[in-house]
Every structure is written in C-alpha cells, then in structure tokens.
Design an enzyme around this catalytic site. Structure first.
Site, PDB file in Angstrom:
ATOM      1  N   LYS A  24       0.832  -1.210   0.000  1.00 57.27           N
ATOM      2  CA  LYS A  24       0.000   0.000   0.000  1.00 57.27           C
ATOM      3  C   LYS A  24       0.864   1.257   0.000  1.00 57.27           C
ATOM      4  O   LYS A  24       0.640   2.175  -0.782  1.00 57.27           O
ATOM      5  CB  LYS A  24      -0.908  -0.038   1.235  1.00 57.27           C
ATOM      6  CG  LYS A  24      -1.939   1.060   1.246  1.00 57.27           C
ATOM      7  CD  LYS A  24      -2.826   0.967   2.483  1.00 57.27           C
ATOM      8  CE  LYS A  24      -3.730  -0.248   2.418  1.00 57.27           C
ATOM      9  NZ  LYS A  24      -4.627  -0.345   3.570  1.00 57.27           N
ATOM     10  N   ARG A  94      -3.320   2.960   8.652  1.00 56.65           N
ATOM     11  CA  ARG A  94      -3.627   1.664   8.028  1.00 56.65           C
ATOM     12  C   ARG A  94      -2.391   0.795   7.936  1.00 56.65           C
ATOM     13  O   ARG A  94      -1.296   1.281   7.680  1.00 56.65           O
ATOM     14  CB  ARG A  94      -4.114   1.859   6.592  1.00 56.65           C
ATOM     15  CG  ARG A  94      -5.407   2.568   6.447  1.00 56.65           C
ATOM     16  CD  ARG A  94      -5.594   2.862   4.957  1.00 56.65           C
ATOM     17  NE  ARG A  94      -6.504   3.945   4.752  1.00 56.65           N
ATOM     18  CZ  ARG A  94      -7.776   3.796   4.379  1.00 56.65           C
ATOM     19  NH1 ARG A  94      -8.264   2.612   4.173  1.00 56.65           N
ATOM     20  NH2 ARG A  94      -8.540   4.838   4.230  1.00 56.65           N
ATOM     21  N   GLY A 103      -8.247  -7.461   4.771  1.00 46.69           N
ATOM     22  CA  GLY A 103      -9.038  -7.564   5.993  1.00 46.69           C
ATOM     23  C   GLY A 103      -8.323  -8.223   7.150  1.00 46.69           C
ATOM     24  O   GLY A 103      -8.896  -8.398   8.213  1.00 46.69           O
ATOM     25  N   ARG A 338      -3.800  -1.298  -5.985  1.00 45.33           N
ATOM     26  CA  ARG A 338      -2.946  -2.486  -5.877  1.00 45.33           C
ATOM     27  C   ARG A 338      -3.316  -3.426  -7.015  1.00 45.33           C
ATOM     28  O   ARG A 338      -4.400  -3.306  -7.590  1.00 45.33           O
ATOM     29  CB  ARG A 338      -3.134  -3.177  -4.534  1.00 45.33           C
ATOM     30  CG  ARG A 338      -4.553  -3.588  -4.282  1.00 45.33           C
ATOM     31  CD  ARG A 338      -4.724  -4.166  -2.899  1.00 45.33           C
ATOM     32  NE  ARG A 338      -6.135  -4.265  -2.589  1.00 45.33           N
ATOM     33  CZ  ARG A 338      -6.622  -4.491  -1.385  1.00 45.33           C
ATOM     34  NH1 ARG A 338      -5.816  -4.606  -0.365  1.00 45.33           N
ATOM     35  NH2 ARG A 338      -7.908  -4.589  -1.181  1.00 45.33           N
ATOM     36  N   HIS A 456     -15.621  -8.857   1.968  1.00 47.29           N
ATOM     37  CA  HIS A 456     -14.596  -9.769   2.472  1.00 47.29           C
ATOM     38  C   HIS A 456     -14.757 -11.168   1.868  1.00 47.29           C
ATOM     39  O   HIS A 456     -13.803 -11.768   1.359  1.00 47.29           O
ATOM     40  CB  HIS A 456     -14.690  -9.832   4.002  1.00 47.29           C
ATOM     41  CG  HIS A 456     -13.694 -10.751   4.615  1.00 47.29           C
ATOM     42  ND1 HIS A 456     -14.004 -12.045   4.948  1.00 47.29           N
ATOM     43  CD2 HIS A 456     -12.390 -10.585   4.918  1.00 47.29           C
ATOM     44  CE1 HIS A 456     -12.930 -12.632   5.455  1.00 47.29           C
ATOM     45  NE2 HIS A 456     -11.938 -11.769   5.456  1.00 47.29           N
ATOM     46  N   ARG A 618       6.885 -49.392 -12.210  1.00 42.69           N
ATOM     47  CA  ARG A 618       7.634 -49.815 -11.028  1.00 42.69           C
ATOM     48  C   ARG A 618       7.215 -51.222 -10.624  1.00 42.69           C
ATOM     49  O   ARG A 618       6.021 -51.516 -10.558  1.00 42.69           O
ATOM     50  CB  ARG A 618       7.356 -48.842  -9.888  1.00 42.69           C
ATOM     51  CG  ARG A 618       8.068 -49.238  -8.617  1.00 42.69           C
ATOM     52  CD  ARG A 618       7.846 -48.238  -7.534  1.00 42.69           C
ATOM     53  NE  ARG A 618       6.499 -48.339  -6.986  1.00 42.69           N
ATOM     54  CZ  ARG A 618       6.020 -47.505  -6.073  1.00 42.69           C
ATOM     55  NH1 ARG A 618       6.757 -46.488  -5.643  1.00 42.69           N
ATOM     56  NH2 ARG A 618       4.816 -47.656  -5.600  1.00 42.69           N
ATOM     57  N   GLU A 746      15.127 -43.279  -3.193  1.00 42.76           N
ATOM     58  CA  GLU A 746      14.187 -42.852  -2.164  1.00 42.76           C
ATOM     59  C   GLU A 746      14.643 -43.191  -0.750  1.00 42.76           C
ATOM     60  O   GLU A 746      13.879 -43.095   0.204  1.00 42.76           O
ATOM     61  CB  GLU A 746      12.787 -43.425  -2.438  1.00 42.76           C
ATOM     62  CG  GLU A 746      12.748 -44.897  -2.740  1.00 42.76           C
ATOM     63  CD  GLU A 746      11.355 -45.413  -3.087  1.00 42.76           C
ATOM     64  OE1 GLU A 746      10.358 -44.710  -2.870  1.00 42.76           O
ATOM     65  OE2 GLU A 746      11.271 -46.558  -3.564  1.00 42.76           O
ATOM     66  N   SER A 765      14.731 -42.100 -10.535  1.00 39.46           N
ATOM     67  CA  SER A 765      13.543 -41.296 -10.295  1.00 39.46           C
ATOM     68  C   SER A 765      13.448 -41.085  -8.787  1.00 39.46           C
ATOM     69  O   SER A 765      13.398 -42.048  -8.018  1.00 39.46           O
ATOM     70  CB  SER A 765      12.304 -42.036 -10.811  1.00 39.46           C
ATOM     71  OG  SER A 765      11.159 -41.289 -10.490  1.00 39.46           O
ATOM     72  N   GLY A 767      12.049 -40.716  -5.414  1.00 39.40           N
ATOM     73  CA  GLY A 767      10.803 -40.967  -4.681  1.00 39.40           C
ATOM     74  C   GLY A 767      10.846 -40.117  -3.428  1.00 39.40           C
ATOM     75  O   GLY A 767      11.247 -40.564  -2.360  1.00 39.40           O
ATOM     76  N   ASN A 769       8.643 -38.965  -1.530  1.00 43.83           N
ATOM     77  CA  ASN A 769       7.782 -39.266  -0.375  1.00 43.83           C
ATOM     78  C   ASN A 769       8.594 -40.070   0.640  1.00 43.83           C
ATOM     79  O   ASN A 769       8.692 -39.717   1.809  1.00 43.83           O
ATOM     80  CB  ASN A 769       6.560 -40.086  -0.797  1.00 43.83           C
ATOM     81  CG  ASN A 769       5.746 -39.383  -1.862  1.00 43.83           C
ATOM     82  OD1 ASN A 769       5.747 -38.165  -1.929  1.00 43.83           O
ATOM     83  ND2 ASN A 769       5.059 -40.145  -2.689  1.00 43.83           N
ATOM     84  N   CYS A 832       9.230 -38.567  -8.917  1.00 46.90           N
ATOM     85  CA  CYS A 832       7.851 -39.037  -8.981  1.00 46.90           C
ATOM     86  C   CYS A 832       7.149 -38.994  -7.630  1.00 46.90           C
ATOM     87  O   CYS A 832       6.028 -39.449  -7.487  1.00 46.90           O
ATOM     88  CB  CYS A 832       7.774 -40.436  -9.582  1.00 46.90           C
ATOM     89  SG  CYS A 832       8.632 -41.666  -8.587  1.00 46.90           S
ATOM     90  N   TYR A 852      12.760 -34.500 -15.915  1.00 47.93           N
ATOM     91  CA  TYR A 852      11.305 -34.378 -15.856  1.00 47.93           C
ATOM     92  C   TYR A 852      10.798 -34.420 -14.428  1.00 47.93           C
ATOM     93  O   TYR A 852      11.523 -34.828 -13.511  1.00 47.93           O
ATOM     94  CB  TYR A 852      10.631 -35.507 -16.667  1.00 47.93           C
ATOM     95  CG  TYR A 852      10.810 -36.881 -16.071  1.00 47.93           C
ATOM     96  CD1 TYR A 852       9.940 -37.352 -15.093  1.00 47.93           C
ATOM     97  CD2 TYR A 852      11.850 -37.709 -16.481  1.00 47.93           C
ATOM     98  CE1 TYR A 852      10.113 -38.606 -14.528  1.00 47.93           C
ATOM     99  CE2 TYR A 852      12.031 -38.962 -15.929  1.00 47.93           C
ATOM    100  CZ  TYR A 852      11.161 -39.409 -14.944  1.00 47.93           C
ATOM    101  OH  TYR A 852      11.328 -40.637 -14.374  1.00 47.93           O
TER     102      TYR A 852
END
Ligand code: PEP
Ligand code: MG
Length: 878
Positions: A24, A94, A103, A338, A456, A618, A746, A765, A767, A769, A832, A852
C-alpha cells in the site's frame, strides 16, 4: 552517526519499495509521484515493525521523534494541525504489508477527533451529524482495534439507540442522538479499559501505530500467511494519511473498482460505490453498494475522471488494478491502488489479453498466473442440462466462480468440524469477517446474504479459488438459530444446497457436475508454457483411464505406474493373496500365472493410451501384508475361499506382520526374496509392449523401475532376472523393442552411493515421499500431528511432505544428481514423489537440472506452468 530512516513521506518512495513500505505504501508513493490526487501522508516502514518486536513490543524514542517530525511536515502541507480547534488534522492509520492480506490487519480512521475537534469538523463541514457520526465510528474502531473491546458491545449500544429513536437505518440517527451515542461509547471505553478515552491526538496516534504493528501477529493474520505461504518475518508498514471524507453529504461518496472484471477477466471497469459513506461500509459489506456504472449517471464528471485514472494506473502498473477512491465534496481522491486479486479464470484471460494489447510479453504473462490455482480451471461445473430444469431458490452476486454442493453450516467453527468429519461444507453467513478464515478454508463454497463483489467473502474466496455467492439478499440468515429462510422455506444446518459462483444462483439439494470446458486463453497460455519450459512433465498413473486423462492434461509420459494398485482390483485380489500365502516357489509361480494375463491387459491399456510416450513401470513395492485382510472374520472367509486351514492361514499372516513395515520387507527386497514376482511383472510388461507395438504400430517405450534400492547389488541381482526374461521375449518376437532399466532413489543411502548405483541404472527417479520420510525419520503415514505442532510452533515453516525441503532432502538429491551424472553422463533423471506437482518443488527440480517431474494427472498443468516460470526466472537453486 546518521540515524536510520524509519519513515518516508509519500513523495519519497516508489512502487519498487514494497519490501520496506509495504504494498500500500509503495503504491501510494508511486501514485503521488505520477501526480494523482492522493491525500498527503507518510509510511512507517516494515523495518520499524520488526524493530518494534525486537524492542519487546515498545515504540522507541528515536521513532517517536521521527513520527513527531513527520506529523509537523504533514501539518504544514495540509494547513491543518493536530488538536486545532479551528482546522484540525485528522488522519487514517492503516496497515500495509508487502503482500496484501485483505481484511487481516487493522485500520483506524478519523484519528485526531476529540471533544474539541469534533466541533471544528462540524463547523467546517457544516454538518454536525456527519461530525458526530465520524466521532462515534472513531471511538468504536479505536476501542476495538487498539484496546480490544468487543465490537458487538458498541453495536449493542448503537442498535439500542436505533430502537429507542425508532429508526431503521444508521443514517436516520440525528446529530443529537449521535452525541448521546458518543457519550455512551466513551462510558463503555472507560468501563472496559479503566481509562478515559484519550483526547490527545498524538497519544491516539502512537497507540494506533502500535496496534497496527501488533495486528501483524494476530491469529487470523498468522493463519492467512500460512495458507498463502507468506513469511512471518516481513512485518507490516503503517500508513498515516490525512483523512478525506466520503460521508459529508450527497456530493460525497466512496467506492472500490477493478480495472477489469476480477471474476471473469473481462476488460471493463468493474466496481461499486456508495453515496455518502465511508470506505469501510463498502469493503465490510455492511451496506450493499451500487454498480460503478450508475456513477456515470449520478456524477458523470467524477466517473470520467475516475475511468481515466483507472486506465492510467493499469497502463502504469501493466496489471489489473484494484482501486479505492473517495469523493469529498465533489472532488475525487485515490486512496489506494494495488494489483487486483482475481480468480484464476480472470488471471489467465487478463494475462493472455494483455499480450494481445501489447502490455506484456509472453514470459511476463506466464508469470502472472499462480500455477497452484490452475487446478481450479479443471474442476467440474454443474451439468447444464440439469440446471435448465432446476429453479434456483435465490440469486446473489457471482463473486467467485465454481460449482459446489454441500451441507450448510452457519459458523466457521461448525464448518471446520463438519469438514473434518468428511462432509462437503457450504459456509453460510450474513457476511464473513477475517475471523471466519478457517471455516472458509474448509468450506467447498461460501454464501453470504450481505455485501458486494468487493466484500470480504468475495475477495477472500477469489483468492482461494473457491466458489462464492455473495450479497444474496433473498435469503434471511439467522446465524444463532442456524437456519436461513427463503420464500418462507427454512433451510436448517446440515441441509444440502448447491452454489453456482459463476451465475450467483443458489439451488436446493445436490446438483450433478460435469467436466469443465477449457477456455481458449488457457490453451494459449499453456502453449506458451510448453514452448518455454525445459523440464518435461509426466504423470503418475496406474490405469488406462488415468493415463488418458494425463495425456489430455498435457502429460508427456508416465513417470510412475504403481503396479500394486492393479493388484487390489476385485477380480485379482484372490490370486494375489494366493501368491502371497504360497508355501513354496511352485505354488507362488502357479498363482503368479493367474495374475500374469490380467497384469498384461493393464499394461496393454496403458501403452495404448500413452502412445509413443515413455512409461515408467515400477515393480511391486508395498509390504505384502497390505494385501491381506486384517480381522479374523475376513481371514476365515479367505480360508474358506482358498480351501485352506484357518489356523495355518493365521500363522502365515502373523509371519508376514512387521513392527515397522515401511522399513521392512518391501520394495526391491520383495523381488530379492521372490524373484518370480519380478519375472512375472517383466513378462507382463514386455509381452504387452510387444503386442501393442505389433498390433498398433506404437513405438512403446517401457522403463522398468526398481523401488527402494540402497545397494548396487540389489539392482544387479534383479537386473539378471529382468533382462533374461525381457531379452528372451524380445528375441522371440522378432521385433525391435527398447526398454530402460533404472531405479527409484528414495532412501538417503542411495543418494550417498548414487555413483555406484548408476553403474546399473539407466535412470533415477526420486521418490521424495519416502526420501523425505527417511531423511526426517518421520513416518509419512503418521506425520500429520507432528507437522501441525511443528508448524504452529514455527519449528517448520512448511510441510516437507508437500514442498521439498531444499536444505536437507534437496541436498541429498543434489548429491545423487552429481554422483549419478559423473558415473553415467546421459543418465535420465526425474522425480515421482508428490512434490513433482508442487510449484516450489518443480522450481527446485528445474534448478537441479532434472529431465522431468511426474505428478498426479490433475496436477500436470500446474507442473507445466511452474516449469515454465522456473525457466523464465532462471534461478540457479542447485
Ligand atoms: C515415493 O516414495 O516418493 C514414491 C513415489 O513412492 P510411493 O509413494 O509409492 O512410496
Ligand atoms: Mg516410495
């Protein structure tokens, strides 16, 4: 020593200084510099806010000294003086952080009013009613924001006077009554704070500035930042600006307008205004405002000036602007501009059309769309055929597009509880306020009975990409009784309704949905993204249907086909269980023989759907007991089905149980123990590939991937099995078929010895996770509670299972990339884990130089756009 500067007059700043002046403040400075009619003022920097926290929540002497100097300068510029009995200076205070948080933080208007200056204001404006109305608003806002007095307590007093004097609307209260309101408000203030209301404007100002600093850390602001990934360390600036009044009479007004439609992106001035009102009335949704088009008739000259300024601002910022204005006695002032918040539909349309208009180039346009929002374009819409024959129960404003059905709840808290129970929730409120934020996050859609397109609810819902119908006045909401009434029909908590955020229609019950149609602008934008990005984008898909969806959404291959998902299908789980429960290799081979044709069929379907695109398959990964029933009842059934002894079966199942199955007999360890499983899967893959290549002429490119590898020897052992089968089959087939053999990375050890692993692997690749789980030593299935606590206690800034932890997991990846490439320069590298569809992680993967990313089909467009943005930003993150 030169003292650090903590305050900037508006004419000292520029639009580039958002870090220091907040959004602002920077824009007020920029507008002042280009000669727009902005009321004078100054900005206290975000650094001052951070310093305030460092100084144990206290304003320090140097800052107070600087504030005094700036007030003096403002007095000189405006010819008004604080506490002056003739011509008092009144200001607004403000908040304004680097990123707008609508808000979320506090604002105080009319500061400088006291028992003396209110009379001066009455005299100067020739409007006593207005002066006392401003004064009571100030006490209320000040009491609430600075001293935390419950807003409702003021409202009760105010409404009491309305009842007593028998008037309906606020504007009917006369000056005399408002004087009494002021007295009562002050009494309340004293009762609640045990202090008199401060009459000294400087004292008012310092406390107000502190309150704005404090509002940076209110719970709702912290939650908002978490949702929008905004750092807690930025701090807010404070803007002190001389007041202009939109509520001095009928030649005054106030409004908010966007230079384009923020819901659809249409190039047309879009906004609302109110005659004789203060800005908060529009934004807070207290009175339902009028369409900006009407201003053309009511105040044609002001409209013309405003439209011109709106154009100028959009051209200046090269982006759609959200402008707040006030008209004081026939003169237009711009209070704020803005970059406007918009739906993703609008973002895409505006970005693409701005390129057509010569305002942006393609790269700039690509950066204008938030990749994580793109997904909302792919969400279903209501079935038009059914809509044709369904009468809406009410119509409100189409505040944020989308289609959602769910059960209605009337408070944010109830909405959160119901959503956690797994219900689809529609939050219904008279109007929303920042306290409702959590309920809004959980809700599938939002319906309000009051407020306009800039209320809002509308602004926040658009920011979240969530369906919202606002200002639906036909429904009478009673939040206490937890119902709404429309045309005499009562809808109670838990009843189903449907919202169409694109038309504003509200329907009873659940309306079925259809796949969306993608706009031509979306297609154009994504074609630019595809042209510019370096990273390829693949999908994680396990079925022909998912594969086809992935291709439709732009996937260039499959990065992960989890074969175990096929094992759970009803027609094959019996054979799979037979295989698992076999006592010896012969039995296992016999069971695998039954699975082979089904698995081959799956691959044929996937290969056909993907055409010549590469497909990473896999081999079996999860611990085997996952395929077995858990309770005795089901085990007995299984024993019957398999015609084996229950006791024997139970012992075998017990045998398979592990204390830590995620760290147990899973991944490639299964193929080491039972190579016949890998044999069968290889056979299914290669036979399917040969079939599709022969029958369909498709140049199938399978990539066989081994999970959970930690040692090169694991790969060597399984490779012998895979290659033997594959090469035999290919030789017999008499066709040429190329396949790759590679591994998932992984487990941290695999990263550390990636050079050795690359001897055997043609591709890696990641993994992520499992890699995150194991790098953190935190179970991915149980992490929720820990992560929540860590986020709340700020030990974690984000969930590492959602966005890659660059410092830790990222470093492991980087090492694996370097070692892998050193050993095998042409090694193919991808990811992946779930991170492959998350924009910041995609950016990281780009920086690492992966080939990739692979993610779930619906996230493919996110990854395409994020990859393009990463290429444009060219950040080297490695
Ligand atoms: C991973 O661990 O990141 C992965 C993709 O495999 P899964 O989620 O199946 O364990
Ligand atoms: Mg894994």
């Amino acid at each position: 020593m030169k003292m650090k500067k903590y305050i900037y007059n508006f004419n000292e700043g520029t639009a580039e200084m958002k870090d220091l002046l907040g959004g602002k403040g920077a824009n007020l400075a920029e507008m002042s510099n280009i000669g727009l009619p902005v009321p004078q003022g100054f900005t206290i920097t975000t650094e001052a806010c951070n310093m305030y926290y460092e100084k144990n929540h206290k304003l320090w002497d140097e800052l107070i000294g600087e504030i005094n100097i700036k007030i003096k300068e403002l007095e000189n510029k405006t010819n008004k003086t604080f506490d002056d009995k003739e011509n008092p200076l009144l200001v607004s205070v403000r908040s304004g952080a680097k990123f707008s948080m609508p808000g979320m933080m506090d604002t105080i208007l009319n500061l400088g009013l006291n028992d003396d200056t209110v009379d001066a204001l009455a005299k100067n404006s020739n409007n006593e009613r207005f002066a006392y109305d401003s004064y009571r608003r100030f006490i209320q806002m000040y009491g609430n924001v600075v001293m935390n007095i419950d807003k409702n307590k003021f409202d009760e007093i105010f409404d009491g006077f309305k009842v007593k004097t028998k008037v309906e609307s606020d504007t009917e209260l006369n000056a005399e009554t408002l004087k009494d309101v002021v007295k009562e408000f002050k009494k309340l203030y004293k009762k609640e704070t045990e202090k008199e209301f401060p009459e000294n404007p400087k004292e008012q100002l310092l406390l107000a500035i502190e309150a704005v600093f404090k509002s940076w850390n209110t719970e709702r602001a912290v939650i908002y930042r978490r949702i929008h990934n905004i750092s807690d360390n930025l701090g807010t600036a404070v803007n002190v600006q001389s007041m202009v009044f939109g509520n001095m009479g009928d030649d005054c007004g106030t409004g908010v307008a966007f230079t384009r439609n923020p819901a659809t992106g249409e190039k047309k001035l879009f906004g609302e205004f109110l005659i004789n009102a203060q800005g908060e009335d529009v934004v807070a949704g207290i009175r339902t405002p009028l369409d900006i088009e009407i201003l053309k008739d009511v105040m044609p000259e002001i409209y013309r000036q405003f439209a011109e300024i709106a154009d100028l601002l959009e051209n200046h910022y090269k982006d759609m602007q959200d402008i707040e204005f006030t008209i004081e006695k026939g003169k237009l002032f711009i209070l704020q501009t803005r970059n406007g918040k918009r739906t993703v539909e609008a973002a895409v349309r505006i970005a693409v059309e701005s390129v057509g208009e010569g305002k942006l180039n393609e790269e700039e346009a690509l950066l204008r769309v938030d990749p994580s929002q793109i997904m909302h374009l792919l969400h279903p819409t209501f079935d038009k055929n059914i809509l044709k024959n369904t009468k809406p129960i009410a119509k409100g404003l189409p505040a944020s597009p989308g289609a959602s059905s769910g059960r209605i709840y009337f408070s944010a808290a109830e909405a959160v509880i119901a959503s956690k129970r797994g219900e689809q929730v529609i939050l219904v409120r008279q109007e929303t306020s920042p306290e409702d934020i959590e309920g809004m996050v959980e809700a599938k859609g939002i319906l309000t009975s009051r407020g306009g397109m800039t209320s809002h609810a509308a602004v926040v819902a658009r920011g979240m990409g969530k369906c919202c119908v606002a200002g639906c006045e036909a429904i009478k909401v009673n939040e206490n009784l937890k119902h709404f009434i429309v045309d005499d029909k009562v809808f109670n908590e838990g009843d189903y309704i449907s919202l169409n955020g694109s038309s504003g229609n509200v329907y009873e019950g659940v309306i079925p949905t259809l796949e969306p149609e993608l706009s031509s602008q979306y297609i154009t934008l994504m074609s630019w993204a595809d042209k510019i990005r370096r990273l390829r984008v693949r999908a994680n898909a396990d079925t022909p249907k998912d594969a086809a969806k992935a291709v439709e959404l732009g996937a260039e291959g499959i990065g992960l086909c989890r074969t175990e998902h096929m094992f759970f299908e009803e027609d094959r789980i019996a054979a799979v269980r037979e295989m698992i429960l076999s006592d010896n290799v012969e039995q296992r081979r016999a069971a695998l023989k039954k699975i082979l044709p089904m698995q081959k069929e799956d691959f044929i379907g996937i290969f056909k759907a993907m055409g010549p695109r590469p497909i990473t398959i896999r081999l079996l990964d999860p611990p085997l007991h996952e395929f077995l029933p858990k309770d005795d009842e089901s085990l007995k059934e299984l024993a019957n089905e398999m015609k084996i002894d229950f006791g024997k079966l139970k012992i075998r199942v017990e045998d398979l149980k592990e204390v830590n199955p995620m760290l147990g007999h899973r991944g490639c360890r299964l193929a080491i123990s039972y190579p016949e499983i890998a044999e069968m899967q290889t056979r299914a893959i290669i036979e399917a590939a040969i079939y599709v290549k022969k029958e369909e002429g498709i140049d199938v490119k399978p990539e066989i991937m081994i999970p959970l590898v930690v040692k090169p020897k694991e790969l060597t052992y399984i490779k012998d099995v895979v290659v033997k089968i594959a090469d035999e089959l290919i030789k017999e087939s008499d066709i040429e078929l190329k396949y790759l053999y590679g591994t998932m990375i992984e487990i941290p050890r695999a990263c550390l010895v990636a050079d050795d692993i690359a001897v055997e692997a043609e591709f890696f690749s990641f993994g992520t996770n499992d890699l995150t789980q194991m790098a953190y030593g935190l179970s991915r299935d149980d992490a929720g509670k820990v992560i929540e606590d860590y986020l709340n206690k700020k030990i974690l800034q984000f969930d590492p299972f959602q966005s890659i932890d660059r410092k830790g997991v990222g470093r492991l990846m980087k090492l694996a990339v370097e070692l892998g490439r050193k050993q095998r320069p042409d090694i193919k590298l991808g990811i992946c884990g779930e991170h492959g569809g998350e924009p910041l992680s995609v950016e990281f993967c780009h920086g690492l130089g992966l080939d990739y990313v692979s993610c779930s089909p619906f996230r493919v467009p996110i990854a395409r756009l994020a990859a393009a943005q990463a290429a444009i930003n060219k950040k080297d993150l490695s």
